[in-house]
Write an enzyme that holds these catalytic residues in place. Structure first.
Site, PDB file in Angstrom:
ATOM      1  N   CYS A 123       0.838  -1.199   0.000  1.00 51.50           N
ATOM      2  CA  CYS A 123       0.000   0.000   0.000  1.00 51.50           C
ATOM      3  C   CYS A 123       0.877   1.255   0.000  1.00 51.50           C
ATOM      4  O   CYS A 123       1.404   1.625  -1.037  1.00 51.50           O
ATOM      5  CB  CYS A 123      -0.986  -0.046   1.152  1.00 51.50           C
ATOM      6  SG  CYS A 123      -2.442   0.941   0.824  1.00 51.50           S
ATOM      7  N   HIS A 134      -3.624  -5.056   0.413  1.00 51.07           N
ATOM      8  CA  HIS A 134      -3.051  -5.551   1.673  1.00 51.07           C
ATOM      9  C   HIS A 134      -3.132  -7.074   1.687  1.00 51.07           C
ATOM     10  O   HIS A 134      -4.003  -7.641   2.353  1.00 51.07           O
ATOM     11  CB  HIS A 134      -3.814  -4.982   2.868  1.00 51.07           C
ATOM     12  CG  HIS A 134      -3.503  -3.552   3.146  1.00 51.07           C
ATOM     13  ND1 HIS A 134      -2.413  -3.165   3.883  1.00 51.07           N
ATOM     14  CD2 HIS A 134      -4.114  -2.418   2.762  1.00 51.07           C
ATOM     15  CE1 HIS A 134      -2.380  -1.843   3.953  1.00 51.07           C
ATOM     16  NE2 HIS A 134      -3.397  -1.356   3.281  1.00 51.07           N
ATOM     17  N   GLU A 161      -1.533  -9.143   3.223  1.00 49.95           N
ATOM     18  CA  GLU A 161      -1.341  -9.735   4.563  1.00 49.95           C
ATOM     19  C   GLU A 161      -2.677 -10.008   5.266  1.00 49.95           C
ATOM     20  O   GLU A 161      -2.749 -10.811   6.184  1.00 49.95           O
ATOM     21  CB  GLU A 161      -0.446  -8.824   5.429  1.00 49.95           C
ATOM     22  CG  GLU A 161      -1.085  -7.552   5.982  1.00 49.95           C
ATOM     23  CD  GLU A 161      -1.129  -6.381   5.005  1.00 49.95           C
ATOM     24  OE1 GLU A 161      -0.996  -6.615   3.785  1.00 49.95           O
ATOM     25  OE2 GLU A 161      -1.316  -5.238   5.457  1.00 49.95           O
TER      26      GLU A 161
HETATM   27  N1  GLN Z   1      -1.815   6.753   3.128  1.00 50.41           N
HETATM   28  C1  GLN Z   1      -1.966   6.037   1.894  1.00 50.41           C
HETATM   29  C2  GLN Z   1      -3.359   6.202   1.315  1.00 50.41           C
HETATM   30  O1  GLN Z   1      -4.277   6.570   1.995  1.00 50.41           O
HETATM   31  C3  GLN Z   1      -1.644   4.579   2.086  1.00 50.41           C
HETATM   32  C4  GLN Z   1      -2.611   3.864   2.962  1.00 50.41           C
HETATM   33  C5  GLN Z   1      -2.151   2.507   3.392  1.00 50.41           C
HETATM   34  O2  GLN Z   1      -0.972   2.205   3.317  1.00 50.41           O
HETATM   35  N2  GLN Z   1      -3.058   1.679   3.874  1.00 50.41           N
HETATM   36  O3  GLN Z   1      -3.557   5.968   0.154  1.00 50.41           O
END
Ligand code: GLN
Length: 537
Positions: A381, A506, A508
């Site tokens: 992410c 994600h 994970e």
């Molecule tokens: N802050 C980034 C976003 O909002 C990444 C978010 C995250 O890593 N879950 O896109």
């Protein structure tokens, strides 16, 4: 057969591992092929976990259905191999919100709206809805917090009332400390906890006690006596080398059989294949053949709960590779202050998800170091977004490149806001959340990891890869390895000719003991190979 209920209540203090106990009970029932589902109650007044601080509360877990729920749901899924749904998460915020909405609609005209019966009925109705909609054999209700807290008092009253009509049993999770000076296990704290339970009108059918060492026979006798149960209903939950061992430790005490009898479930034989499969995995955790060290460069690295799913994904991927994955937690700000020397001797680097500006440049340094030294890299992410930013800065000469989350005025907004995110004013529950389908490109690391063209992963973010830079970055060698089905959003990027993958998702969150996340599996494999090649040189 009507649904049976197990209610798990903790006494004395938090942090005893109620989530693991709940998941282990679910798993034991699953070994018998009973359909068992959890419900988790959390007393806080946030509607969901999405707006809470991971530093205090641990990570926000996201479900396929977009639910932002307590991290215990991660434990349930990892044990049960099943995707949960957000109706199984009941919070104080949802209950109070539900009642106030009804009151405003006029559903209680001329009535004093009260904690008992209105709020308690709201809780009971939500539990009964799960029973009606999902018809499980058993519902295991984990009550967050400890008995005696104001926050969960009305919920405990609700489950007490529920148990009058339903086939329900209570289990008390308590703690038996050992004083080193006298070397004795002390039961007085547990006794005080029982008293609070009795005051709430609840008699437990089983008492499970956490402790450092195995409970002694004399300790078990005392715990039984003071909680009005026989000795065989006191269950040991002493320290184990892996939490995944707990269902087996319970079965060794015949807790499975005792529970089935107590619940009056129709008798069944345990499914030996399921049980053996679980035991096989645990054997590898106990005695792995290899080991590898991976650095996680993040923000809340001194509170491991903030990255619980990543931690567990490495346990699962370790099993797949017959290896122990040692994680070195690195504060990104430390790299900003002292440079990248902390990354030397690592076999792999991971930058996890995150929000806010602190440590961003440190993470970018770590990514650059990995790319230039061919250290296997996995970006999750935020870690994917920064991988794109680093590539734009270093390889595409866009020195100002950034995400507009960190620099609104950058001339090269590699990571930007989607149109649909630009006019959002309510921040709760409005990110790109939950399960999204993705199409992978052939012959990429990602495709070879998943071994499938069409996959889906869970998301939780607001910002996206900016499509205006897609062709430039591709021309300069960045691989776009996966996009949403309509090709509108970039989901996976890769470096060429070395292991470097960034994903907007994600992965994970979907890793389970018996089904490790494919990308973590291949990342650990690449890190092992990297370590072996370094040892040869
Ligand atoms: N802050 C980034 C976003 O909002 C990444 C978010 C995250 O890593 N879950 O896109």
């Amino acid at each position: 057969m009507p649904t049976k209920y197990i209610v798990i209540l903790g006494s004395l203090m938090s942090g005893l591992g109620k989530g693991v106990v709940t998941a282990s009970i679910l798993k034991m029932l699953d070994f018998y092929n009973y359909n068992a589902l959890p419900i988790k109650f959390d007393g806080y007044l946030n509607y969901d976990c999405g707006t809470m601080n991971p530093y205090r509360h641990g990570e926000v877990f996201v479900l396929d259905d977009k639910g932002e729920v307590d991290m215990d749901f991660g434990i349930y899924e990892r044990f049960l191999n099943k995707s949960m749904t957000c109706d199984l998460s009941i919070t104080g915020g949802k209950l109070f919100g539900g009642i106030i909405n009804k009151e405003r609609k006029g559903e209680f005209l001329g009535v004093d709206v009260q904690i008992i019966p209105h709020l308690t009925n709201e809780a009971i109705n939500r539990i009964k809805d799960v029973e009606k909609n999902k018809k499980p054999d058993v519902i295991v209700i984990e009550v967050g917090g400890t008995v005696g807290d104001i926050e969960n008092s009305y919920f405990i009253e609700a489950v007490r009332q529920l148990a009058i009509k339903e086939n329900a049993i209570f289990i008390n999770l308590t703690y038996t400390p050992k004083l080193d000076v006298v070397g004795e296990q002390k039961t007085k704290p547990a006794q005080l906890g029982f008293r609070l339970l009795l005051q709430a009108g609840i008699r437990p059918s089983f008492v499970i006690s956490r402790s450092k060492d195995l409970l002694k026979d004399t300790t078990i006798e005392k715990l039984a006596l003071f909680s009005n149960i026989t000795k065989d209903k006191v269950i040991d939950d002493s320290d184990l080398y892996s939490m995944y061992m707990l269902p087996i430790h319970f079965i060794e005490q015949e807790f499975d059989k005792k529970l089935i009898t107590e619940l009056k479930l129709e008798p069944r034989e345990i499914n030996q294949d399921k049980l053996n499969n679980w035991k096989e995995k645990i054997k590898i955790i106990e005695k792995p053949e290899k080991q590898v060290t991976i650095g996680v460069v993040g923000k809340y690295t001194d509170l491991k709960d903030a990255y619980a799913s990543i931690n567990e994904s490495f346990v699962h991927a370790g099993i797949l590779n017959n290896a122990k994955v040692n994680i070195k937690w690195i504060e990104a700000t430390e790299i900003e202050e002292n440079g990248v020397s902390v990354l030397e001797n690592l076999n792999g680097v991971l930058v996890p998800g995150g929000f806010g500006k602190r440590g961003i440049e440190g993470m970018i340094h770590a990514i650059k170091y990995s790319r230039e030294n061919k250290v296997p890299y996995l970006g999750i992410c935020l870690g994917m977004q920064l991988m794109a930013v680093e590539y734009a800065r270093s390889v595409c000469s866009l020195s100002d490149a950034n995400s507009i989350e960190f620099n609104k005025n950058t001339k090269s907004p590699i990571i930007t806001l989607m149109e649909s995110q630009k006019n959002i004013y309510n921040l709760g529950g409005t990110m790109r959340l939950g399960e999204w389908k993705c199409v992978l490109k052939d012959n990429t690391i990602t495709f070879n990891s998943y071994k499938s063209k069409n996959i889906s992963e869970r998301h939780r973010h607001r910002y996206e890869f900016n499509n205006e830079y897609r062709s430039l970055l591709e021309e300069k060698g960045l691989v776009i390895a996966g996009t949403t089905e309509d090709n509108g959003l970039v989901e996976f990027i890769e470096w060429k000719d070395q292991f470097g993958v960034g994903t907007q998702a994600h992965p994970e969150l979907k890793s389970r003991l018996e089904i490790p996340a494919p990308l973590f599996g291949s990342f650990v494999k690449a890190s092992l190979e990297f370590s072996e090649s370094k040892n040869k040189n």
